[in-house]
Write a protein that holds these residues in place. Structure first.
Motif, PDB file in Angstrom:
ATOM      1  N   GLY A 176       0.820  -1.202   0.000  1.00 39.85           N
ATOM      2  CA  GLY A 176       0.000   0.000   0.000  1.00 39.85           C
ATOM      3  C   GLY A 176       0.858   1.258   0.000  1.00 39.85           C
ATOM      4  N   ASN A 177       0.492   2.196   0.869  1.00 40.34           N
ATOM      5  CA  ASN A 177       1.205   3.469   0.950  1.00 40.34           C
ATOM      6  C   ASN A 177       2.284   3.499   2.021  1.00 40.34           C
ATOM      7  OD1 ASN A 177      -0.381   4.668  -1.084  1.00 40.34           O
ATOM      8  ND2 ASN A 177      -1.959   5.251   0.391  1.00 40.34           N
ATOM      9  N   VAL A 178       2.602   2.349   2.616  1.00 46.84           N
ATOM     10  CA  VAL A 178       3.496   2.346   3.779  1.00 46.84           C
ATOM     11  C   VAL A 178       4.825   3.034   3.485  1.00 46.84           C
ATOM     12  CG1 VAL A 178       4.790   0.897   5.389  1.00 46.84           C
ATOM     13  CG2 VAL A 178       2.430   0.330   4.827  1.00 46.84           C
ATOM     14  N   ALA A 179       5.452   2.718   2.365  1.00 43.35           N
ATOM     15  CA  ALA A 179       6.777   3.275   2.081  1.00 43.35           C
ATOM     16  C   ALA A 179       6.750   4.779   1.863  1.00 43.35           C
ATOM     17  CB  ALA A 179       7.384   2.586   0.855  1.00 43.35           C
ATOM     18  N   GLN A 180       5.564   5.345   1.642  1.00 41.85           N
ATOM     19  CA  GLN A 180       5.464   6.778   1.367  1.00 41.85           C
ATOM     20  C   GLN A 180       5.096   7.615   2.588  1.00 41.85           C
ATOM     21  OE1 GLN A 180       3.240   5.989  -2.711  1.00 41.85           O
ATOM     22  NE2 GLN A 180       3.919   8.111  -2.607  1.00 41.85           N
ATOM     23  N   VAL A 181       4.850   6.972   3.723  1.00 41.57           N
ATOM     24  CA  VAL A 181       4.463   7.758   4.912  1.00 41.57           C
ATOM     25  C   VAL A 181       5.677   8.349   5.630  1.00 41.57           C
ATOM     26  CG1 VAL A 181       2.407   6.334   5.224  1.00 41.57           C
ATOM     27  CG2 VAL A 181       4.468   5.825   6.560  1.00 41.57           C
ATOM     28  N   PHE A 182       6.876   7.942   5.242  1.00 46.31           N
ATOM     29  CA  PHE A 182       8.096   8.459   5.863  1.00 46.31           C
ATOM     30  C   PHE A 182       8.492   9.731   5.108  1.00 46.31           C
ATOM     31  CE2 PHE A 182       7.971   3.821   6.134  1.00 46.31           C
ATOM     32  CZ  PHE A 182       7.837   3.696   7.517  1.00 46.31           C
ATOM     33  N   LEU A 183       8.219  10.863   5.707  1.00 41.96           N
ATOM     34  CA  LEU A 183       8.263  12.127   4.978  1.00 41.96           C
ATOM     35  C   LEU A 183       9.650  12.732   4.906  1.00 41.96           C
ATOM     36  CD1 LEU A 183       4.941  13.747   6.249  1.00 41.96           C
ATOM     37  CD2 LEU A 183       5.302  12.125   4.374  1.00 41.96           C
ATOM     38  N   THR A 184      10.489  12.478   5.892  1.00 40.70           N
ATOM     39  CA  THR A 184      11.833  13.063   5.889  1.00 40.70           C
ATOM     40  C   THR A 184      12.861  12.019   5.481  1.00 40.70           C
ATOM     41  OG1 THR A 184      12.354  12.517   8.193  1.00 40.70           O
ATOM     42  CG2 THR A 184      11.124  14.564   7.796  1.00 40.70           C
TER      43      THR A 184
END
Length: 241
Positions: free
Chosen positions: A105-113
């Protein structure tokens, strides 16, 4: 801090209904077979859909998520007792020697920095056995998924044990590489509403490959997501040591 849709005790139980059948997860079972992975870490496991499929296939599975409300939903499902559920994030994983770690899903994209992303990659690396694999999917920035989100219309579903719930989505900010959006859930029987705000980071392929190399991975393959071809990448990475 996890988004409310995962962490709020009233929203986590409606998540699966709006996600549907999750046909996208079958590809990860095939990849686990391809990599001969018997011990799998499901990072950001949420309500446990993939973790349970993996356990049903006879694998040892650890599901990790920072949202306790989602883990409570996961633990309530049939077959959940086969899985070890960890409340926390990937940056503090124990060195369990897993064959494979996945982020769907979107897990890899929730790490913003950059720091959060690097700490996550390093934490997963420490939890893998030597030569273990990391597999994750991420949206291709050039496909501008947020433009499709902005055009969506509200959806109402009759959620078991809860009743009719309406979900709507609004894109709130686009400041690339970050995109923010808000889900609103209206519980129609009670005439109440709750919101969940989210932000995702859209990294380029070059940026992803550089960050993976810096954190001790070798990128073996970058594939199309079978359910969303030409819109997402699936990275197949191996621990380089």
């Amino acid at each position: 801090m996890p988004d409310a849709i995962f962490a709020h005790h009233r929203l986590a139980p409606v998540y699966d209904a709006f996600e549907g059948s999750r046909d996208d997860l079958t590809a990860y079972l095939d990849i686990a077979d391809e990599l001969s992975a018997d011990f799998v870490l499901d990072i950001g496991c949420g309500t446990g859909c993939l973790a349970i499929l993996l356990a049903e296939s006879g694998r040892t599975v650890v599901g990790v998520d920072p949202a306790e409300a989602s883990l409570q939903v996961a633990r309530s499902k049939d077959g959940a007792d086969r899985i070890t559920w960890l409340h926390g994030d990937a940056s503090a994983l124990p060195p369990v020697g897993a064959d494979l770690a996945v982020m769907t899903g979107n897990v890899a994209q929730v790490f913003l920095t950059d720091e959060d992303w690097s700490q996550t990659l390093q934490g997963i690396h420490s939890a893998l056995r030597p030569g273990g694999h990391l597999v994750f999917e991420t949206r291709r920035p050039e496909r501008r998924a947020w433009e499709q989100w902005a055009a969506t219309t509200p959806v109402t579903l009759n959620v078991p044990r809860i009743g009719p719930v309406e979900q709507s989505l609004h894109v709130t900010t686009v400041q690339l590489p970050l995109v923010s959006f808000r889900h609103t859930y209206k519980f129609l029987t009670e005439n109440t509403a709750l919101t969940s705000d989210s932000t995702l980071r859209f990294r380029s392929r070059d940026e992803l490959e550089s960050s993976l190399t810096a954190c001790g991975y070798r990128v073996q393959d970058v594939r199309e997501a079978p359910d969303r071809p030409d819109h997402e990448w699936v990275f197949i990475c191996q621990s380089a040591d």
